[in-house]
Design a protein around this motif. Structure first.
Motif, short mmCIF file in Angstrom:
data_model
loop_
_atom_site.label_atom_id
_atom_site.label_comp_id
_atom_site.label_asym_id
_atom_site.label_seq_id
_atom_site.Cartn_x
_atom_site.Cartn_y
_atom_site.Cartn_z
N ARG A 1 99.98 19.55 49.05
CA ARG A 1 101.39 19.25 48.88
C ARG A 1 101.85 18.51 50.13
N ILE B 1 97.18 31.47 44.24
CA ILE B 1 98.25 30.85 43.45
C ILE B 1 97.73 29.97 42.31
N LYS C 1 99.55 28.77 38.79
CA LYS C 1 100.99 29.00 38.84
C LYS C 1 101.71 27.69 39.20
N GLU C 2 102.90 27.54 38.67
CA GLU C 2 103.70 26.37 38.99
C GLU C 2 104.18 26.44 40.44
N VAL C 3 104.01 25.36 41.18
CA VAL C 3 104.42 25.30 42.58
C VAL C 3 105.55 24.27 42.70
N TYR D 1 108.03 26.65 49.19
CA TYR D 1 107.73 26.49 47.78
C TYR D 1 107.92 27.81 47.03
N ARG D 2 108.42 27.69 45.83
CA ARG D 2 108.43 28.82 44.91
C ARG D 2 107.17 28.71 44.07
N VAL D 3 106.42 29.80 43.97
CA VAL D 3 105.17 29.82 43.23
C VAL D 3 105.34 30.72 42.02
N TYR E 1 105.84 34.42 43.98
CA TYR E 1 105.70 34.24 45.42
C TYR E 1 106.62 33.17 45.98
N LEU F 1 106.01 30.50 49.26
CA LEU F 1 105.03 30.01 50.22
C LEU F 1 105.74 29.16 51.26
N LEU G 1 102.32 33.35 52.62
CA LEU G 1 102.59 33.65 51.21
C LEU G 1 103.18 35.05 51.13
#
Length: 212
Positions: free
Chosen positions: A5, A18, A21-23, A37-39, A43, A45, A86
């Motif tokens: 990223r 992760i 999962k959508e990041v 980031y929302r995971v 989570y 991150l 995380l």
């Protein structure tokens, strides 16, 4: 497949945790320069080239787990000069949501509830100190509306805790007053907040802490 990223390669341990999962990057209400980031629904991150700041946040969250609502540590890893923290996703809306800003009375109630929660943390076994103040109370250190989460009309906890530790409660009062006035665009409710907190305004401390 290698996960990146913003050109930053994720450590294998983070990739594995992760995977699938959508990041999604979070850009609102944080100014540290860290990537956040929302995971999925599990989570948060954080990625930073300031390793010590993320280590400090991890230490605070580990201390506060079970005492007040905070994100709980899942993994901490490092890769190519970056630290990766995380942590669990803490549920709730921040107090900058319009529904709270439209109801200043309720906003003051929630701020007061949050202040009492964080200041009631027992400091007996706490070796974390806020580096910018002196005192004997546990404080958040950045007590602003975006750092307080609420769900179903009650405070669920706190985020961005890296400045928390034993210190002067006026550091939290000062930033709470500043943030209330900033987000409402008026000082009309400052007196209501002071009354709810049971304190008198201290101009010297307000100016000192909000100038840091």
């Amino acid at each position: 497949m290698e996960m990146k990223r913003n050109g930053i390669k994720f450590p294998t341990a983070i990739e594995e945790r992760i995977a699938g999962k959508e990041v999604a990057e979070i850009t609102d209400n944080h100014c540290s320069g860290d990537l956040v980031y929302r995971v999925g629904n599990d989570y948060i991150l954080k990625i930073s080239d300031n390793r010590e700041r993320l280590l400090r946040e991890r230490a605070v969250n580990d201390f506060l787990t079970g005492k007040v609502g905070v994100s709980e540590t899942v993994l901490f890893a490092e890769e190519a000069g970056y630290a990766f923290y995380l942590k669990s996703l803490l549920e709730g809306d921040t107090l900058v949501e319009k529904k709270y800003l439209r109801d200043p009375g309720e906003l003051v109630r929630l701020l007061t509830q949050a202040m009492k929660m964080i200041h009631s943390v027992d400091t007996t076994d706490c070796n974390l100190r806020n580096s910018d103040s002196e005192g004997t109370c546990f404080i958040h250190g950045d007590f602003c509306l975006p750092n307080i989460l609420v769900k179903n009309g009650e405070v669920t906890g706190f985020i961005d805790t890296e400045a928390a530790g034993v210190g002067d409660p006026w550091m939290d009062y000062a930033w709470c007053i500043w943030s209330l006035e900033h987000n409402l665009g008026t000082d009309q409710y400052t007196g209501v907040l002071l009354d709810a907190l049971g304190i008198q305004f201290d101009r010297e401390k307000f100016d000192r802490y909000t100038s840091l």
